[in-house]
Design a protein around this motif. Structure first.
Motif, PDB file in Angstrom:
ATOM      1  N   ALA A 109      47.469   0.424 -26.892  1.00 14.67           N
ATOM      2  CA  ALA A 109      47.570   1.555 -25.966  1.00 14.67           C
ATOM      3  C   ALA A 109      46.613   1.396 -24.794  1.00 14.67           C
ATOM      4  N   VAL A 110      45.416   0.892 -25.068  1.00 16.49           N
ATOM      5  CA  VAL A 110      44.430   0.670 -24.001  1.00 16.49           C
ATOM      6  C   VAL A 110      44.913  -0.427 -23.061  1.00 16.49           C
ATOM      7  N   ALA A 111      45.459  -1.494 -23.639  1.00 13.53           N
ATOM      8  CA  ALA A 111      45.976  -2.591 -22.816  1.00 13.53           C
ATOM      9  C   ALA A 111      47.136  -2.126 -21.946  1.00 13.53           C
ATOM     10  N   ARG A 112      47.995  -1.270 -22.501  1.00 11.63           N
ATOM     11  CA  ARG A 112      49.123  -0.768 -21.698  1.00 11.63           C
ATOM     12  C   ARG A 112      48.628   0.060 -20.518  1.00 11.63           C
ATOM     13  N   ARG A 113      47.623   0.890 -20.735  1.00  6.31           N
ATOM     14  CA  ARG A 113      47.089   1.669 -19.615  1.00  6.31           C
ATOM     15  C   ARG A 113      46.478   0.761 -18.563  1.00  6.31           C
ATOM     16  N   SER A 114      45.809  -0.278 -19.000  1.00  5.74           N
ATOM     17  CA  SER A 114      45.230  -1.226 -18.037  1.00  5.74           C
ATOM     18  C   SER A 114      46.320  -1.947 -17.255  1.00  5.74           C
ATOM     19  N   ASP A 115      47.385  -2.345 -17.943  1.00  6.21           N
ATOM     20  CA  ASP A 115      48.471  -3.075 -17.285  1.00  6.21           C
ATOM     21  C   ASP A 115      49.194  -2.225 -16.251  1.00  6.21           C
ATOM     22  N   THR A 116      49.214  -0.910 -16.465  1.00  3.68           N
ATOM     23  CA  THR A 116      49.951  -0.014 -15.563  1.00  3.68           C
ATOM     24  C   THR A 116      49.010   0.781 -14.654  1.00  3.68           C
ATOM     25  N   ALA A 117      47.772   0.318 -14.539  1.00  2.00           N
ATOM     26  CA  ALA A 117      46.776   1.054 -13.762  1.00  2.00           C
ATOM     27  C   ALA A 117      47.194   1.215 -12.306  1.00  2.00           C
ATOM     28  N   ARG A 118      47.996   0.285 -11.787  1.00  2.00           N
ATOM     29  CA  ARG A 118      48.440   0.360 -10.385  1.00  2.00           C
ATOM     30  C   ARG A 118      49.875   0.852 -10.284  1.00  2.00           C
ATOM     31  N   GLN A 119      50.338   1.569 -11.297  1.00  2.00           N
ATOM     32  CA  GLN A 119      51.669   2.150 -11.300  1.00  2.00           C
ATOM     33  C   GLN A 119      51.568   3.649 -11.580  1.00  2.00           C
ATOM     34  N   ALA A 120      52.626   4.383 -11.204  1.00  2.00           N
ATOM     35  CA  ALA A 120      52.678   5.793 -11.573  1.00  2.00           C
ATOM     36  C   ALA A 120      52.821   5.881 -13.089  1.00  2.00           C
ATOM     37  N   ARG A 121      51.992   6.692 -13.731  1.00  2.00           N
ATOM     38  CA  ARG A 121      51.988   6.750 -15.196  1.00  2.00           C
ATOM     39  C   ARG A 121      51.351   8.050 -15.662  1.00  2.00           C
ATOM     40  N   PRO A 122      51.604   8.433 -16.921  1.00  2.00           N
ATOM     41  CA  PRO A 122      50.958   9.635 -17.452  1.00  2.00           C
ATOM     42  C   PRO A 122      49.451   9.427 -17.558  1.00  2.00           C
ATOM     43  N   THR A 123      48.695  10.395 -17.130  1.00  2.00           N
ATOM     44  CA  THR A 123      47.242  10.253 -17.146  1.00  2.00           C
ATOM     45  C   THR A 123      46.571  11.607 -17.294  1.00  2.00           C
ATOM     46  N   ILE A 124      45.360  11.576 -17.792  1.00  2.00           N
ATOM     47  CA  ILE A 124      44.515  12.761 -17.804  1.00  2.00           C
ATOM     48  C   ILE A 124      43.701  12.818 -16.517  1.00  2.00           C
ATOM     49  N   GLY A 125      43.302  11.633 -16.033  1.00  2.00           N
ATOM     50  CA  GLY A 125      42.571  11.573 -14.772  1.00  2.00           C
ATOM     51  C   GLY A 125      41.086  11.364 -14.915  1.00  2.00           C
ATOM     52  N   VAL A 126      40.655  10.699 -16.012  1.00  2.00           N
ATOM     53  CA  VAL A 126      39.239  10.383 -16.158  1.00  2.00           C
ATOM     54  C   VAL A 126      39.069   8.892 -16.396  1.00  2.00           C
ATOM     55  N   THR A 127      37.924   8.394 -15.978  1.00  2.00           N
ATOM     56  CA  THR A 127      37.516   7.026 -16.290  1.00  2.00           C
ATOM     57  C   THR A 127      36.392   7.115 -17.307  1.00  2.00           C
ATOM     58  N   LEU A 128      36.556   6.392 -18.420  1.00  2.00           N
ATOM     59  CA  LEU A 128      35.615   6.485 -19.527  1.00  2.00           C
ATOM     60  C   LEU A 128      34.869   5.182 -19.733  1.00  2.00           C
ATOM     61  N   ARG A 129      33.635   5.312 -20.211  1.00  2.00           N
ATOM     62  CA  ARG A 129      32.839   4.160 -20.628  1.00  2.00           C
ATOM     63  C   ARG A 129      32.308   4.419 -22.024  1.00  2.00           C
ATOM     64  N   ARG A 130      32.507   3.453 -22.916  1.00  2.00           N
ATOM     65  CA  ARG A 130      32.039   3.618 -24.284  1.00  2.00           C
ATOM     66  C   ARG A 130      30.514   3.659 -24.328  1.00  2.00           C
ATOM     67  N   ASP A 131      29.977   4.566 -25.117  1.00  2.00           N
ATOM     68  CA  ASP A 131      28.540   4.631 -25.357  1.00  2.00           C
ATOM     69  C   ASP A 131      28.216   3.672 -26.496  1.00  2.00           C
ATOM     70  N   PRO A 132      27.503   2.565 -26.213  1.00  2.00           N
ATOM     71  CA  PRO A 132      27.255   1.570 -27.259  1.00  2.00           C
ATOM     72  C   PRO A 132      26.352   2.075 -28.368  1.00  2.00           C
ATOM     73  N   ASP A 133      25.636   3.174 -28.125  1.00  2.00           N
ATOM     74  CA  ASP A 133      24.706   3.698 -29.127  1.00  2.00           C
ATOM     75  C   ASP A 133      25.298   4.822 -29.965  1.00  2.00           C
ATOM     76  N   ALA A 134      26.539   5.202 -29.680  1.00  2.00           N
ATOM     77  CA  ALA A 134      27.153   6.317 -30.405  1.00  2.00           C
ATOM     78  C   ALA A 134      28.622   5.977 -30.670  1.00  2.00           C
ATOM     79  N   PRO A 135      28.931   5.443 -31.837  1.00  2.00           N
ATOM     80  CA  PRO A 135      30.320   5.070 -32.150  1.00  2.00           C
ATOM     81  C   PRO A 135      31.277   6.251 -31.975  1.00  2.00           C
ATOM     82  N   GLY A 136      32.394   5.955 -31.281  1.00  2.00           N
ATOM     83  CA  GLY A 136      33.406   6.984 -31.064  1.00  2.00           C
ATOM     84  C   GLY A 136      33.120   7.921 -29.917  1.00  2.00           C
ATOM     85  N   VAL A 137      32.032   7.676 -29.180  1.00  2.00           N
ATOM     86  CA  VAL A 137      31.669   8.552 -28.063  1.00  2.00           C
ATOM     87  C   VAL A 137      31.823   7.785 -26.751  1.00  2.00           C
TER      88      VAL A 137
END
Length: 418
Positions: A109-137
Motif C-alpha cells: 500500500a505504501v509503495a502504491r501511494r509512492s508510485d502514484t504520488a504524481r497522479q490524482a489519487r485518494p489522499t488524506i493530505g498529510v506527509t508523515l515521517r516515522r518516529d524511530p524511537d516510538a514504534p507505530g508512531v
C-alpha cells in the motif's frame, strides 16, 4: 499521502549477531491458521529480501552482521505474519541490523501511494515521517492546503499513533469516500481521535517558484524527480543575475542522482569533481558535473542559499554539500539526516518495495556524509518545512544573509577537466 518510511532502529549488537530464533512449535500453530497463499507469499517476500541483501548490498561484509543467523531468527516470524503490517515490521527489524537508513522496505500500500504520488489519487493530505524511537508512531511533517486533513484541523508536528484499536495505519490503502480513524497527539500532547474521509486530489507539483519578494526567488524542491534540472534551468534563465536565489530542500527525501548532477550543473562549471562513489566491487568512480541546465547556456551567476533541515536526505544532502564545498552557496537551517548512501529499489513479489544501498559515497573533499549529515553555515533551529510561510525563520535568515552578501569564493571555470 506522502510517507517516508525508515528502517526501524538498529538493534544493539556486540558482537554483531542476529537474535536467537524463537521456538518453532508456536509458529507452526499460527501458520496453520493462515491461508496457504499468505504463507507462500510471506516466504517469497522474505527470501527475496534476504537474498537481495546478501548478493547486492554495497558492503559485501554486511557491516559484520551474521546474515545466515538473521535468516534463522527472522524467517520463522515472517512466515507466520498475518498481514502486510506484521510482515514488513519483521523485515524492517532484520534490515535494521545493517544500521543503514537506506536499507528499508515499503509495504504494497505504501509503495502504491509512492508510485502514484504524481497522479490524482485518494489522499488524506498529510506527509508523515516515522518516529524511530516510538514504534507505530509517525510525525506529521506537512499538511496540504484544502485537504481533508486541513479541514479536520490537523497541523504539522502532531503525532499519529497507528497502534490504537481500529486506527488506520500506513500499510492499508486509502479509498475515496471510505472514512478512516486517525489517532493523534497534538502539540500540547492531548489525544485526538478524528474520522477523516480521503478524497481524490490532484498531485502537488514537486517544484515551485515563489517570486513574491523583490530581488529574491525562492525555489522549492520537494524531491529530485525527473525534469528537475530542466525546470530549474528555466527558472534561473528568467532571472536577473542580481536576483538572490534560495533553493529550499527542506523535507526533501532525495531521488534521482542524475537530477542532483543537473542541479549542480546549474551553478558549477562543467567537469568539476564533486563526489566519489564506490560500489560493492570496491572500484571508485569520480562524479563530475555533466554540464547543461535546461535553458541556461552557462552556470547561473546568482548568489545562492540552500535551505535544509533534519529531513533533508540523500540527494538533498549531497547537493548542498557539493555547493558548500565549492563555496558556491551558503547552507542555512538544521543539520541534515545523514542518509547519503546511493540506493536502488527492487520490487518485491507482493508489490512492496526494497530500498537497498548499492554504493558508498564521499564528497570531493573526502567527507563521508552517512551518519554525519551536512552542517549548515548558518544554523537555524526548528526550520519550518516549506518556503513561503509567514513564520519561517530559516527562510528569513537566508534572505538576510544573501542581502548582506555571502562571502563565498566563487569557483573559477576550469580550463580543463579535473
Amino acid at each position: 499521502m506522502g510517507l517516508a518510511l525508515l528502517a526501524a532502529p538498529a538493534l544493539a549488537r556486540d558482537p554483531v549477531a542476529a537474535p536467537a530464533p524463537a521456538a518453532v512449535a508456536p509458529e507452526r500453530t499460527v501458520a496453520a491458521r493462515l491461508s496457504s497463499e499468505r504463507v507462500r507469499m510471506n516466504q517469497r517476500v522474505f527470501d527475496r529480501v534476504w537474498h537481495e541483501v546478501r548478493g547486492q548490498y554495497y558492503d559485501p561484509g554486511l557491516h559484520g552482521v551474521d546474515w545466515a543467523a538473521a535468516r534463522r531468527a527472522y524467517r520463522p516470524r515472517a512466515m507466520v505474519a498475518a498481514d502486510d503490517r506484521a510482515l514488513y515490521r519483521v523485515l524492517g527489524e532484520m534490515l535494521a541490523l545493517l544500521d543503514d537508513e537506506h536499507a528499508s522496505v515499503s509495504a504494497p500500500a505504501v509503495a502504491r501511494r509512492s508510485d502514484t504520488a504524481r497522479q490524482a489519487r485518494p489522499t488524506i493530505g498529510v506527509t508523515l515521517r516515522r518516529d524511530p524511537d516510538a514504534p507505530g508512531v509517525y510525525v506529521v511533517e506537512r499538511v496540504r492546503d484544502a485537504s481533508p486533513a486541513e479541514a479536520a484541523g490537523i497541523t504539522a508536528g502532531w503525532r499519529l499513533d497507528t497502534t490504537a484499536p481500529d486506527a488506520w495505519f500506513p500499510e492499508l490503502d486509502l479509498v475515496e469516500g471510505r472514512a478512516v480513524t486517525l489517532v493523534f497527539s497534538d502539540a500540547a500532547g492531548v489525544s485526538r481521535s478524528l474520522i477523516v474521509t480521503p478524497r481524490i486530489m490532484q498531485p502537488r507539483s514537486p517544484f515551485a517558484a515563489d517570486l513574491s519578494r523583490p530581488g529574491v526567488a525562492v525555489l522549492r524542491v520537494d524531491a529530485f524527480d525527473l525534469g528537475l534540472g530542466d525546470w530549474l534551468g528555466g527558472q534561473l534563465a528568467s532571472l536577473s543575475p542580481d536576483t538572490d536565489v534560495v533553493l529550499d530542500l527542506r523535507g526533501n527525501p532525495g531521488g534521482r542522482l542524475l537530477e542532483a548532477d543537473a542541479v549542480l550543473s546549474c551553478f558549477l562549471p562543467r567537469d568539476l569533481a564533486w563526489a566519489t562513489r564506490t560500489s560493492r566491487s570496491g572500484r571508485p568512480i569520480v562524479m563530475k558535473t555533466a554540464g547543461g541546465c535546461g535553458d541556461l547556456e552557462t552556470p547561473a551567476a546568482n548568489d545562492v542559499a540552500v535551505l535544509v533541515d533534519a529531513d533533508s536526505r540523500s540527494a538533498a544532502e549531497l547537493t548542498p554539500a557539493a555547493l558548500q564545498e565549492a563555496r558556491r552557496a551558503i547552507v542555512v537551517g538544521e543539520r541534515t539526516a545523514g542518509a547519503v548512501l546511493i540506493s536502488q529499489d527492487t520490487r518485491l513479489p507482493d508489490g512492496g518495495r526494497l530500498s537497498l544501498s548499492r554504493a558508498d559515497f564521499v564528497t570531493a573533499a573526502g567527507v563521508r556524509l552517512e551518519k554525519r549529515g551536512v552542517t549548515p553555515d548558518l544554523a537555524v533551529a526548528e526550520a519550518a518545512v516549506g518556503g513561503g510561510q509567514r513564520d519561517d525563520p530559516a527562510l528569513a535568515a537566508a534572505i538576510e544573509a544573501l542581502a548582506r552578501g555571502p562571502s563565498l569564493d566563487r569557483v573559477a571555470v576550469p580550463t580543463e577537466a579535473r
